[in-house]
Design a protein around this motif. Structure first.
Motif, PDB file in Angstrom:
ATOM      1  N   THR A 187       0.838  -1.198   0.000  1.00  0.00           N
ATOM      2  CA  THR A 187       0.000   0.000   0.000  1.00  0.00           C
ATOM      3  C   THR A 187       0.873   1.248   0.000  1.00  0.00           C
ATOM      4  OG1 THR A 187      -1.693  -1.182   1.280  1.00  0.00           O
ATOM      5  CG2 THR A 187      -1.849   1.230   1.202  1.00  0.00           C
ATOM      6  N   TRP A 188       0.472   2.230  -0.814  1.00  0.00           N
ATOM      7  CA  TRP A 188       1.198   3.502  -0.847  1.00  0.00           C
ATOM      8  C   TRP A 188       0.774   4.371   0.326  1.00  0.00           C
ATOM      9  CZ3 TRP A 188       5.273   4.476  -3.833  1.00  0.00           C
ATOM     10  CH2 TRP A 188       5.446   3.722  -4.989  1.00  0.00           C
ATOM     11  N   SER A 189       1.723   4.998   0.970  1.00  0.00           N
ATOM     12  CA  SER A 189       1.450   5.895   2.091  1.00  0.00           C
ATOM     13  C   SER A 189       2.564   6.921   2.188  1.00  0.00           C
ATOM     14  CB  SER A 189       1.339   5.103   3.400  1.00  0.00           C
ATOM     15  OG  SER A 189       2.572   4.446   3.679  1.00  0.00           O
ATOM     16  N   GLN A 190       2.391   7.888   3.066  1.00  0.00           N
ATOM     17  CA  GLN A 190       3.415   8.896   3.295  1.00  0.00           C
ATOM     18  C   GLN A 190       4.126   8.634   4.619  1.00  0.00           C
ATOM     19  OE1 GLN A 190       1.830  12.915   2.966  1.00  0.00           O
ATOM     20  NE2 GLN A 190       2.612  13.029   0.881  1.00  0.00           N
ATOM     21  N   THR A 191       5.421   8.887   4.622  1.00  0.00           N
ATOM     22  CA  THR A 191       6.204   8.722   5.846  1.00  0.00           C
ATOM     23  C   THR A 191       7.323   9.751   5.861  1.00  0.00           C
ATOM     24  OG1 THR A 191       7.405   7.129   7.210  1.00  0.00           O
ATOM     25  CG2 THR A 191       7.848   7.081   4.856  1.00  0.00           C
ATOM     26  N   LEU A 192       7.880   9.972   7.029  1.00  0.00           N
ATOM     27  CA  LEU A 192       8.999  10.901   7.137  1.00  0.00           C
ATOM     28  C   LEU A 192      10.210  10.351   6.400  1.00  0.00           C
ATOM     29  CD1 LEU A 192       8.732  11.969  10.886  1.00  0.00           C
ATOM     30  CD2 LEU A 192       8.356  13.416   8.887  1.00  0.00           C
ATOM     31  N   ALA A 193      10.964  11.247   5.785  1.00  0.00           N
ATOM     32  CA  ALA A 193      12.113  10.831   4.981  1.00  0.00           C
ATOM     33  C   ALA A 193      13.165  10.111   5.822  1.00  0.00           C
ATOM     34  CB  ALA A 193      12.742  12.044   4.303  1.00  0.00           C
ATOM     35  N   ASN A 194      13.273  10.471   7.096  1.00  0.00           N
ATOM     36  CA  ASN A 194      14.296   9.818   7.926  1.00  0.00           C
ATOM     37  C   ASN A 194      13.932   8.388   8.301  1.00  0.00           C
ATOM     38  OD1 ASN A 194      12.271  10.275   9.787  1.00  0.00           O
ATOM     39  ND2 ASN A 194      13.600  11.238  11.305  1.00  0.00           N
ATOM     40  N   GLN A 195      12.724   7.933   7.926  1.00  0.00           N
ATOM     41  CA  GLN A 195      12.304   6.559   8.208  1.00  0.00           C
ATOM     42  C   GLN A 195      12.615   5.604   7.053  1.00  0.00           C
ATOM     43  OE1 GLN A 195      10.945   5.628  11.255  1.00  0.00           O
ATOM     44  NE2 GLN A 195      11.493   7.742  11.791  1.00  0.00           N
ATOM     45  N   LEU A 196      13.149   6.130   5.955  1.00  0.00           N
ATOM     46  CA  LEU A 196      13.465   5.272   4.812  1.00  0.00           C
ATOM     47  C   LEU A 196      14.627   4.333   5.117  1.00  0.00           C
ATOM     48  CD1 LEU A 196      13.238   7.764   1.791  1.00  0.00           C
ATOM     49  CD2 LEU A 196      11.567   6.036   2.479  1.00  0.00           C
ATOM     50  N   VAL A 197      14.580   3.165   4.507  1.00  0.00           N
ATOM     51  CA  VAL A 197      15.659   2.182   4.636  1.00  0.00           C
ATOM     52  C   VAL A 197      15.982   1.637   3.248  1.00  0.00           C
ATOM     53  CG1 VAL A 197      15.038   1.506   6.990  1.00  0.00           C
ATOM     54  CG2 VAL A 197      14.004   0.307   5.043  1.00  0.00           C
ATOM     55  N   PRO A 198      17.177   1.116   3.052  1.00  0.00           N
ATOM     56  CA  PRO A 198      17.494   0.480   1.769  1.00  0.00           C
ATOM     57  C   PRO A 198      16.492  -0.628   1.449  1.00  0.00           C
ATOM     58  CG  PRO A 198      19.489   0.804   3.036  1.00  0.00           C
ATOM     59  CD  PRO A 198      18.352   1.144   3.955  1.00  0.00           C
ATOM     60  N   GLY A 199      15.935  -0.599   0.253  1.00  0.00           N
ATOM     61  CA  GLY A 199      14.926  -1.568  -0.148  1.00  0.00           C
ATOM     62  C   GLY A 199      13.544  -0.970  -0.244  1.00  0.00           C
ATOM     63  N   ASP A 200      13.339   0.209   0.319  1.00  0.00           N
ATOM     64  CA  ASP A 200      12.032   0.866   0.223  1.00  0.00           C
ATOM     65  C   ASP A 200      11.742   1.264  -1.224  1.00  0.00           C
ATOM     66  OD1 ASP A 200      10.496   0.987   2.558  1.00  0.00           O
ATOM     67  OD2 ASP A 200      11.797   2.511   3.452  1.00  0.00           O
ATOM     68  N   ILE A 201      10.494   1.087  -1.649  1.00  0.00           N
ATOM     69  CA  ILE A 201      10.041   1.535  -2.964  1.00  0.00           C
ATOM     70  C   ILE A 201       9.335   2.862  -2.765  1.00  0.00           C
ATOM     71  CG2 ILE A 201       8.686   0.970  -5.004  1.00  0.00           C
ATOM     72  CD1 ILE A 201      10.962  -0.984  -4.462  1.00  0.00           C
ATOM     73  N   ILE A 202       9.819   3.910  -3.433  1.00  0.00           N
ATOM     74  CA  ILE A 202       9.229   5.230  -3.249  1.00  0.00           C
ATOM     75  C   ILE A 202       8.793   5.817  -4.591  1.00  0.00           C
ATOM     76  CG2 ILE A 202      10.621   5.681  -1.192  1.00  0.00           C
ATOM     77  CD1 ILE A 202      12.380   7.505  -2.851  1.00  0.00           C
ATOM     78  N   ARG A 203       7.883   6.766  -4.513  1.00  0.00           N
ATOM     79  CA  ARG A 203       7.364   7.466  -5.678  1.00  0.00           C
ATOM     80  C   ARG A 203       7.985   8.858  -5.718  1.00  0.00           C
ATOM     81  NH1 ARG A 203       5.375   6.753 -10.733  1.00  0.00           N
ATOM     82  NH2 ARG A 203       3.859   8.365 -11.320  1.00  0.00           N
ATOM     83  N   ILE A 204       8.550   9.245  -6.848  1.00  0.00           N
ATOM     84  CA  ILE A 204       9.214  10.533  -6.991  1.00  0.00           C
ATOM     85  C   ILE A 204       8.531  11.321  -8.093  1.00  0.00           C
ATOM     86  CG2 ILE A 204      11.394  11.682  -7.528  1.00  0.00           C
ATOM     87  CD1 ILE A 204      12.799   9.179  -6.477  1.00  0.00           C
ATOM     88  N   ARG A 205       8.169  12.567  -7.781  1.00  0.00           N
ATOM     89  CA  ARG A 205       7.479  13.419  -8.737  1.00  0.00           C
ATOM     90  C   ARG A 205       8.148  14.787  -8.813  1.00  0.00           C
ATOM     91  NH1 ARG A 205       1.224  12.994  -7.012  1.00  0.00           N
ATOM     92  NH2 ARG A 205       2.103  13.813  -5.084  1.00  0.00           N
TER      93      ARG A 205
END
Length: 424
Positions: free
Chosen positions: A126-144
Protein backbone atom coordinates in the motif's frame (compact mmCIF):
# COMPACT_ATOMS: atom_id res chain seq x y z
CA UNK A 1 27.34 11.51 -12.56
CA UNK A 2 28.92 8.43 -11.07
CA UNK A 3 30.00 8.63 -7.46
CA UNK A 4 31.16 5.03 -7.14
CA UNK A 5 27.80 3.72 -5.91
CA UNK A 6 27.95 -0.11 -6.05
CA UNK A 7 24.37 -0.23 -7.37
CA UNK A 8 25.14 2.06 -10.32
CA UNK A 9 26.17 -0.72 -12.69
CA UNK A 10 23.66 -3.32 -11.49
CA UNK A 11 20.33 -3.90 -13.18
CA UNK A 12 17.05 -3.11 -11.46
CA UNK A 13 16.27 -6.82 -11.06
CA UNK A 14 19.67 -7.46 -9.48
CA UNK A 15 19.12 -4.63 -7.01
CA UNK A 16 15.63 -5.86 -6.11
CA UNK A 17 16.99 -9.35 -5.52
CA UNK A 18 19.96 -8.15 -3.48
CA UNK A 19 17.77 -5.97 -1.26
CA UNK A 20 15.14 -8.72 -1.02
CA UNK A 21 12.08 -6.71 -2.04
CA UNK A 22 9.28 -6.94 -4.62
CA UNK A 23 8.70 -3.82 -6.71
CA UNK A 24 4.92 -4.21 -6.52
CA UNK A 25 4.67 -4.78 -2.76
CA UNK A 26 7.55 -3.05 -1.05
CA UNK A 27 8.86 -3.91 2.39
CA UNK A 28 6.76 -4.95 5.35
CA UNK A 29 6.70 -3.00 8.61
CA UNK A 30 8.64 -5.80 10.29
CA UNK A 31 11.40 -5.67 7.67
CA UNK A 32 11.57 -1.88 7.96
CA UNK A 33 12.04 -1.98 11.74
CA UNK A 34 14.66 -4.70 11.41
CA UNK A 35 16.66 -2.71 8.86
CA UNK A 36 16.34 0.48 10.91
CA UNK A 37 17.73 -1.28 13.96
CA UNK A 38 20.65 -2.57 11.88
CA UNK A 39 21.38 0.34 9.55
CA UNK A 40 19.94 3.25 11.51
CA UNK A 41 17.65 6.04 10.37
CA UNK A 42 18.06 7.99 7.14
CA UNK A 43 19.91 10.93 8.65
CA UNK A 44 23.39 12.23 9.31
CA UNK A 45 23.74 12.60 13.06
CA UNK A 46 25.67 15.56 14.33
CA UNK A 47 28.39 14.97 16.86
CA UNK A 48 27.07 16.09 20.24
CA UNK A 49 29.55 17.93 22.42
CA UNK A 50 29.44 18.27 26.18
CA UNK A 51 28.16 21.69 27.20
CA UNK A 52 30.97 21.91 29.74
CA UNK A 53 33.60 21.29 27.07
CA UNK A 54 31.94 23.80 24.73
CA UNK A 55 32.17 26.42 27.49
CA UNK A 56 35.73 25.52 28.52
CA UNK A 57 37.04 25.78 24.94
CA UNK A 58 36.75 29.56 25.33
CA UNK A 59 39.57 29.36 27.88
CA UNK A 60 41.93 27.65 25.44
CA UNK A 61 44.23 29.29 22.91
CA UNK A 62 47.33 31.47 22.84
CA UNK A 63 45.65 34.61 24.17
CA UNK A 64 43.67 32.74 26.84
CA UNK A 65 46.74 30.85 28.06
CA UNK A 66 48.79 34.05 28.33
CA UNK A 67 46.00 35.70 30.28
CA UNK A 68 45.83 32.70 32.61
CA UNK A 69 49.59 32.89 33.17
CA UNK A 70 49.21 36.59 33.93
CA UNK A 71 46.44 35.82 36.44
CA UNK A 72 48.67 33.33 38.25
CA UNK A 73 51.59 35.77 38.32
CA UNK A 74 49.36 38.57 39.61
CA UNK A 75 48.02 36.32 42.34
CA UNK A 76 51.53 35.35 43.47
CA UNK A 77 52.44 39.03 43.65
CA UNK A 78 49.19 39.79 45.55
CA UNK A 79 47.90 41.99 42.71
CA UNK A 80 44.32 40.94 43.41
CA UNK A 81 42.75 43.83 41.49
CA UNK A 82 44.46 42.59 38.32
CA UNK A 83 43.37 39.03 39.08
CA UNK A 84 39.71 40.04 39.41
CA UNK A 85 39.77 42.32 36.37
CA UNK A 86 41.42 39.86 33.96
CA UNK A 87 39.39 36.90 35.27
CA UNK A 88 36.18 38.90 34.89
CA UNK A 89 36.99 39.82 31.29
CA UNK A 90 37.82 36.20 30.42
CA UNK A 91 34.61 34.96 32.03
CA UNK A 92 32.57 37.66 30.27
CA UNK A 93 34.06 36.74 26.90
CA UNK A 94 33.44 33.01 27.40
CA UNK A 95 29.87 33.55 28.62
CA UNK A 96 28.89 35.83 25.72
CA UNK A 97 30.36 33.42 23.16
CA UNK A 98 28.76 30.37 24.77
CA UNK A 99 25.30 31.97 25.06
CA UNK A 100 25.29 33.20 21.45
CA UNK A 101 26.44 29.83 20.09
CA UNK A 102 23.80 27.98 22.11
CA UNK A 103 21.11 30.38 20.90
CA UNK A 104 22.13 29.82 17.28
CA UNK A 105 22.27 26.05 17.80
CA UNK A 106 18.72 26.01 19.23
CA UNK A 107 17.47 28.08 16.30
CA UNK A 108 19.03 25.69 13.78
CA UNK A 109 17.56 22.69 15.62
CA UNK A 110 14.09 24.22 15.64
CA UNK A 111 14.39 25.07 11.94
CA UNK A 112 15.41 21.52 11.08
CA UNK A 113 12.49 20.04 13.00
CA UNK A 114 10.05 22.31 11.14
CA UNK A 115 11.48 21.36 7.74
CA UNK A 116 10.75 17.65 7.90
CA UNK A 117 10.32 16.07 4.47
CA UNK A 118 7.64 13.48 3.72
CA UNK A 119 7.98 10.87 0.97
CA UNK A 120 5.53 8.51 -0.74
CA UNK A 121 6.56 4.94 0.04
CA UNK A 122 5.16 1.50 -0.85
CA UNK A 123 4.94 -0.78 2.18
CA UNK A 124 2.81 -3.85 2.77
CA UNK A 125 1.52 -3.42 -0.79
CA UNK A 126 0.00 0.00 0.00
CA UNK A 127 1.20 3.50 -0.85
CA UNK A 128 1.45 5.89 2.09
CA UNK A 129 3.42 8.90 3.30
CA UNK A 130 6.20 8.72 5.85
CA UNK A 131 9.00 10.90 7.14
CA UNK A 132 12.11 10.83 4.98
CA UNK A 133 14.30 9.82 7.93
CA UNK A 134 12.30 6.56 8.21
CA UNK A 135 13.47 5.27 4.81
CA UNK A 136 15.66 2.18 4.64
CA UNK A 137 17.49 0.48 1.77
CA UNK A 138 14.93 -1.57 -0.15
CA UNK A 139 12.03 0.87 0.22
CA UNK A 140 10.04 1.54 -2.96
CA UNK A 141 9.23 5.23 -3.25
CA UNK A 142 7.36 7.47 -5.68
CA UNK A 143 9.21 10.53 -6.99
CA UNK A 144 7.48 13.42 -8.74
CA UNK A 145 8.23 16.93 -9.95
CA UNK A 146 9.28 19.22 -7.11
CA UNK A 147 10.36 16.41 -4.78
CA UNK A 148 13.58 16.67 -2.81
CA UNK A 149 15.50 13.39 -2.97
CA UNK A 150 16.49 12.33 0.56
CA UNK A 151 18.25 9.05 -0.23
CA UNK A 152 20.16 7.47 -3.10
CA UNK A 153 17.46 5.92 -5.29
CA UNK A 154 17.70 3.66 -8.34
CA UNK A 155 14.89 4.29 -10.82
CA UNK A 156 12.69 1.23 -11.48
CA UNK A 157 10.44 2.83 -14.08
CA UNK A 158 9.64 6.27 -15.45
CA UNK A 159 11.88 9.28 -16.11
CA UNK A 160 12.97 12.30 -14.09
CA UNK A 161 14.93 15.50 -14.59
CA UNK A 162 17.31 15.91 -11.67
CA UNK A 163 18.94 19.16 -10.49
CA UNK A 164 22.19 18.08 -8.81
CA UNK A 165 23.63 21.57 -8.30
CA UNK A 166 23.82 20.99 -4.54
CA UNK A 167 26.26 18.12 -5.22
CA UNK A 168 28.15 19.18 -8.35
CA UNK A 169 27.59 22.93 -8.67
CA UNK A 170 26.10 22.41 -12.14
CA UNK A 171 22.56 23.81 -12.34
CA UNK A 172 21.75 22.03 -15.61
CA UNK A 173 18.93 19.51 -15.27
CA UNK A 174 20.17 15.94 -15.83
CA UNK A 175 17.80 13.45 -17.43
CA UNK A 176 17.39 10.19 -15.52
CA UNK A 177 15.76 6.99 -16.74
CA UNK A 178 15.28 3.38 -15.65
CA UNK A 179 18.44 2.02 -14.05
CA UNK A 180 19.95 5.45 -13.23
CA UNK A 181 20.66 6.67 -9.71
CA UNK A 182 18.97 9.72 -8.20
CA UNK A 183 21.32 11.04 -5.54
CA UNK A 184 20.29 12.41 -2.16
CA UNK A 185 20.40 16.19 -2.13
CA UNK A 186 19.11 16.59 -5.68
CA UNK A 187 15.80 18.16 -6.71
CA UNK A 188 13.37 16.72 -9.24
CA UNK A 189 12.54 19.36 -11.85
CA UNK A 190 10.30 17.28 -14.11
CA UNK A 191 8.97 13.76 -14.69
CA UNK A 192 7.64 10.98 -12.47
CA UNK A 193 9.17 7.66 -11.52
CA UNK A 194 9.25 4.81 -9.02
CA UNK A 195 12.55 3.90 -7.45
CA UNK A 196 14.20 1.67 -4.90
CA UNK A 197 16.25 3.15 -2.08
CA UNK A 198 19.83 1.83 -2.28
CA UNK A 199 21.59 3.99 0.32
CA UNK A 200 20.56 6.12 3.30
CA UNK A 201 22.18 8.41 5.85
CA UNK A 202 25.97 8.58 5.78
CA UNK A 203 26.07 5.85 3.12
CA UNK A 204 24.78 8.31 0.51
CA UNK A 205 27.19 10.53 -1.40
CA UNK A 206 25.59 13.59 0.18
CA UNK A 207 25.88 12.02 3.65
CA UNK A 208 29.58 11.25 3.19
CA UNK A 209 30.24 14.84 2.16
CA UNK A 210 28.32 16.18 5.17
CA UNK A 211 30.27 13.91 7.49
CA UNK A 212 33.57 15.23 6.15
CA UNK A 213 32.41 18.81 6.68
CA UNK A 214 31.47 18.05 10.28
CA UNK A 215 34.92 16.57 10.95
CA UNK A 216 36.73 19.59 9.52
CA UNK A 217 38.13 21.86 12.21
CA UNK A 218 39.71 24.84 10.43
CA UNK A 219 41.48 27.50 12.46
CA UNK A 220 39.37 30.61 12.80
CA UNK A 221 40.58 33.79 11.16
CA UNK A 222 40.01 35.68 14.40
CA UNK A 223 42.40 33.34 16.21
CA UNK A 224 45.07 34.00 13.58
CA UNK A 225 44.64 37.77 13.87
CA UNK A 226 44.82 37.73 17.68
CA UNK A 227 47.83 35.39 17.59
CA UNK A 228 49.71 37.78 15.26
CA UNK A 229 48.91 40.77 17.48
CA UNK A 230 50.01 38.92 20.63
CA UNK A 231 53.25 37.73 19.01
CA UNK A 232 54.09 41.25 17.84
CA UNK A 233 53.40 42.71 21.27
CA UNK A 234 55.53 40.06 22.94
CA UNK A 235 58.44 40.83 20.66
CA UNK A 236 58.19 44.50 21.61
CA UNK A 237 57.79 43.73 25.33
CA UNK A 238 60.68 41.27 25.25
CA UNK A 239 62.94 43.98 23.91
CA UNK A 240 61.82 46.41 26.64
CA UNK A 241 62.19 43.72 29.30
CA UNK A 242 65.71 42.89 28.17
CA UNK A 243 66.77 46.52 28.26
CA UNK A 244 65.08 47.08 31.65
CA UNK A 245 66.66 43.99 33.21
CA UNK A 246 70.15 44.84 31.96
CA UNK A 247 69.97 48.43 33.21
CA UNK A 248 68.45 47.42 36.56
CA UNK A 249 71.03 44.68 37.19
CA UNK A 250 73.88 47.02 36.29
CA UNK A 251 72.56 49.49 38.88
CA UNK A 252 72.49 46.73 41.50
CA UNK A 253 68.71 46.24 41.70
CA UNK A 254 67.49 42.79 42.72
CA UNK A 255 65.28 40.73 40.46
CA UNK A 256 62.50 40.64 43.10
CA UNK A 257 62.44 44.42 43.14
CA UNK A 258 61.88 44.71 39.40
CA UNK A 259 59.43 41.77 39.19
CA UNK A 260 56.34 44.07 39.46
CA UNK A 261 57.63 46.02 36.47
CA UNK A 262 58.06 42.75 34.56
CA UNK A 263 54.47 41.83 35.42
CA UNK A 264 53.18 45.20 34.19
CA UNK A 265 54.97 44.77 30.89
CA UNK A 266 53.64 41.23 30.52
CA UNK A 267 50.08 42.34 31.20
CA UNK A 268 50.44 45.16 28.67
CA UNK A 269 51.57 42.63 26.07
CA UNK A 270 48.33 40.66 26.32
CA UNK A 271 45.25 42.31 24.75
CA UNK A 272 42.97 41.53 27.67
CA UNK A 273 39.82 43.05 26.18
CA UNK A 274 40.46 42.03 22.57
CA UNK A 275 38.68 38.60 22.71
CA UNK A 276 35.71 40.17 24.49
CA UNK A 277 35.56 42.95 21.88
CA UNK A 278 35.58 40.41 19.05
CA UNK A 279 32.88 38.32 20.71
CA UNK A 280 30.57 41.28 21.37
CA UNK A 281 30.98 42.67 17.84
CA UNK A 282 30.28 39.26 16.24
CA UNK A 283 27.25 38.75 18.49
CA UNK A 284 25.90 42.15 17.45
CA UNK A 285 26.53 41.33 13.78
CA UNK A 286 24.70 38.00 14.15
CA UNK A 287 21.68 39.78 15.65
CA UNK A 288 21.56 42.25 12.75
CA UNK A 289 21.78 39.43 10.21
CA UNK A 290 19.08 37.46 12.03
CA UNK A 291 16.79 40.51 11.81
CA UNK A 292 17.20 40.32 8.01
CA UNK A 293 16.34 36.62 7.89
CA UNK A 294 19.92 35.31 7.74
CA UNK A 295 20.58 32.44 10.13
CA UNK A 296 24.08 32.42 11.67
CA UNK A 297 24.82 28.94 13.04
CA UNK A 298 28.40 29.76 14.09
CA UNK A 299 29.36 33.02 15.79
CA UNK A 300 32.67 33.37 13.96
CA UNK A 301 30.97 32.94 10.54
CA UNK A 302 30.23 36.67 10.37
CA UNK A 303 33.89 37.49 10.92
CA UNK A 304 34.96 34.95 8.29
CA UNK A 305 32.60 36.49 5.74
CA UNK A 306 33.70 40.04 6.60
CA UNK A 307 37.36 39.24 5.92
CA UNK A 308 36.65 37.60 2.54
CA UNK A 309 38.98 39.06 -0.11
CA UNK A 310 38.79 36.59 -3.02
CA UNK A 311 35.76 34.59 -4.12
CA UNK A 312 36.28 31.77 -6.61
CA UNK A 313 33.28 30.25 -8.39
CA UNK A 314 32.93 28.03 -11.43
CA UNK A 315 31.51 29.05 -14.78
CA UNK A 316 27.96 28.05 -13.84
CA UNK A 317 27.60 30.98 -11.47
CA UNK A 318 25.78 28.97 -8.81
CA UNK A 319 25.78 31.97 -6.47
CA UNK A 320 23.06 33.60 -8.55
CA UNK A 321 19.42 33.27 -7.52
CA UNK A 322 19.06 30.41 -10.01
CA UNK A 323 15.72 31.80 -11.17
CA UNK A 324 14.55 32.41 -14.74
CA UNK A 325 12.47 35.39 -15.75
CA UNK A 326 10.99 36.67 -19.02
CA UNK A 327 12.80 39.87 -19.99
CA UNK A 328 11.37 40.52 -23.46
CA UNK A 329 8.74 39.00 -25.78
CA UNK A 330 9.32 39.21 -29.54
CA UNK A 331 6.29 38.41 -31.69
CA UNK A 332 5.97 37.98 -35.44
CA UNK A 333 3.95 40.45 -37.47
CA UNK A 334 0.89 38.16 -37.27
CA UNK A 335 0.65 38.14 -33.46
CA UNK A 336 0.74 40.54 -30.55
CA UNK A 337 3.14 40.06 -27.63
CA UNK A 338 0.15 39.52 -25.33
CA UNK A 339 -0.97 36.59 -27.50
CA UNK A 340 2.50 35.03 -27.42
CA UNK A 341 2.51 35.24 -23.62
CA UNK A 342 -1.02 33.81 -23.51
CA UNK A 343 -0.05 30.78 -25.61
CA UNK A 344 3.14 30.27 -23.57
CA UNK A 345 1.09 30.10 -20.37
CA UNK A 346 -1.37 27.66 -21.94
CA UNK A 347 1.62 25.41 -22.74
CA UNK A 348 2.79 25.52 -19.12
CA UNK A 349 1.75 23.74 -15.94
CA UNK A 350 2.35 25.32 -12.54
CA UNK A 351 2.29 21.95 -10.74
CA UNK A 352 5.41 20.80 -12.59
CA UNK A 353 7.42 23.62 -10.98
CA UNK A 354 9.50 23.83 -14.17
CA UNK A 355 11.73 26.97 -14.13
CA UNK A 356 10.72 27.99 -17.67
CA UNK A 357 7.03 27.38 -17.01
CA UNK A 358 7.23 29.37 -13.78
CA UNK A 359 8.92 32.26 -15.58
CA UNK A 360 6.03 32.55 -18.04
CA UNK A 361 3.42 32.13 -15.30
CA UNK A 362 5.02 34.91 -13.25
CA UNK A 363 5.17 37.18 -16.29
CA UNK A 364 1.52 36.45 -17.04
CA UNK A 365 0.60 37.29 -13.46
CA UNK A 366 2.40 40.63 -13.74
CA UNK A 367 0.81 41.42 -17.11
CA UNK A 368 -2.65 40.27 -15.91
CA UNK A 369 -2.98 37.92 -18.89
CA UNK A 370 -6.58 36.84 -19.53
CA UNK A 371 -7.00 33.05 -19.69
CA UNK A 372 -10.76 33.01 -19.23
CA UNK A 373 -12.56 30.55 -21.49
CA UNK A 374 -9.51 28.40 -22.28
CA UNK A 375 -9.78 24.77 -21.15
CA UNK A 376 -6.71 22.55 -21.16
CA UNK A 377 -7.66 19.10 -22.51
CA UNK A 378 -4.23 17.44 -22.31
CA UNK A 379 -0.63 18.35 -21.64
CA UNK A 380 2.68 16.76 -22.68
CA UNK A 381 5.61 17.81 -20.44
CA UNK A 382 9.04 18.79 -21.71
CA UNK A 383 11.57 16.02 -22.35
CA UNK A 384 15.07 16.06 -23.75
CA UNK A 385 13.82 14.10 -26.77
CA UNK A 386 10.82 16.35 -27.56
CA UNK A 387 12.51 19.64 -26.59
CA UNK A 388 9.07 21.19 -26.19
CA UNK A 389 5.82 21.10 -24.25
CA UNK A 390 2.48 20.53 -25.93
CA UNK A 391 -1.07 21.25 -24.84
CA UNK A 392 -4.47 20.65 -26.44
CA UNK A 393 -6.67 23.68 -25.68
CA UNK A 394 -10.41 24.09 -26.10
CA UNK A 395 -11.93 27.53 -26.57
CA UNK A 396 -15.45 28.39 -27.72
CA UNK A 397 -16.09 24.83 -28.88
CA UNK A 398 -12.88 24.60 -30.93
CA UNK A 399 -9.69 22.75 -30.14
CA UNK A 400 -6.17 23.72 -31.08
CA UNK A 401 -2.63 22.70 -30.16
CA UNK A 402 -0.11 25.08 -28.65
CA UNK A 403 3.60 24.29 -28.21
CA UNK A 404 6.46 25.89 -26.30
CA UNK A 405 10.11 24.88 -26.65
CA UNK A 406 13.46 25.41 -28.33
CA UNK A 407 13.33 27.87 -31.22
CA UNK A 408 14.76 25.41 -33.73
CA UNK A 409 12.29 22.69 -32.72
CA UNK A 410 9.20 24.90 -32.91
CA UNK A 411 10.35 26.50 -36.17
CA UNK A 412 10.90 23.08 -37.74
CA UNK A 413 7.44 21.86 -36.75
CA UNK A 414 5.62 24.96 -37.95
CA UNK A 415 7.62 25.50 -41.18
CA UNK A 416 7.22 29.19 -40.51
CA UNK A 417 9.63 31.68 -42.05
CA UNK A 418 10.08 35.19 -40.70
CA UNK A 419 13.18 36.99 -41.97
CA UNK A 420 12.93 39.69 -39.32
CA UNK A 421 12.69 37.19 -36.43
CA UNK A 422 15.45 34.97 -37.88
CA UNK A 423 17.83 37.94 -37.94
CA UNK A 424 17.22 38.47 -34.25
Amino acid sequence: MNQGNPFETKTVQEVLKELNVEAGKGLTDTEVKLRQSTLGLNEVLEEKQSMILVFLKHFWGLTAIMLEITIVASYLLHKYADVYLISGLMLFNATIGFVQERKAARTVKALKSSLQVFVRVLRNGTWSQTLANQLVPGDIIRIRTGDFVTADVKIIDGIAGSDESALTGESKVIGKKEGNILYAGSLIKNGESNGIVVATGIKTFFGKTTLLIQKARPRLHMEEVVAKVVKLLFVIVTIFLSVTLIISLLKGESFIAILPLVLILLVSAVPVALPAMFTVSMAKGSQQLAAKGILVSRLSATEDAATLTNLCIDKTGTLTRNELSVQEIMATTSFATSEVLQYAVLASVAANNDPIDMAFLQKADIEKTDLHGFNKISFTPFTAALKRTEAIIENEGMQFKVMKGAYGTIKGLSNFQDPDLTKR
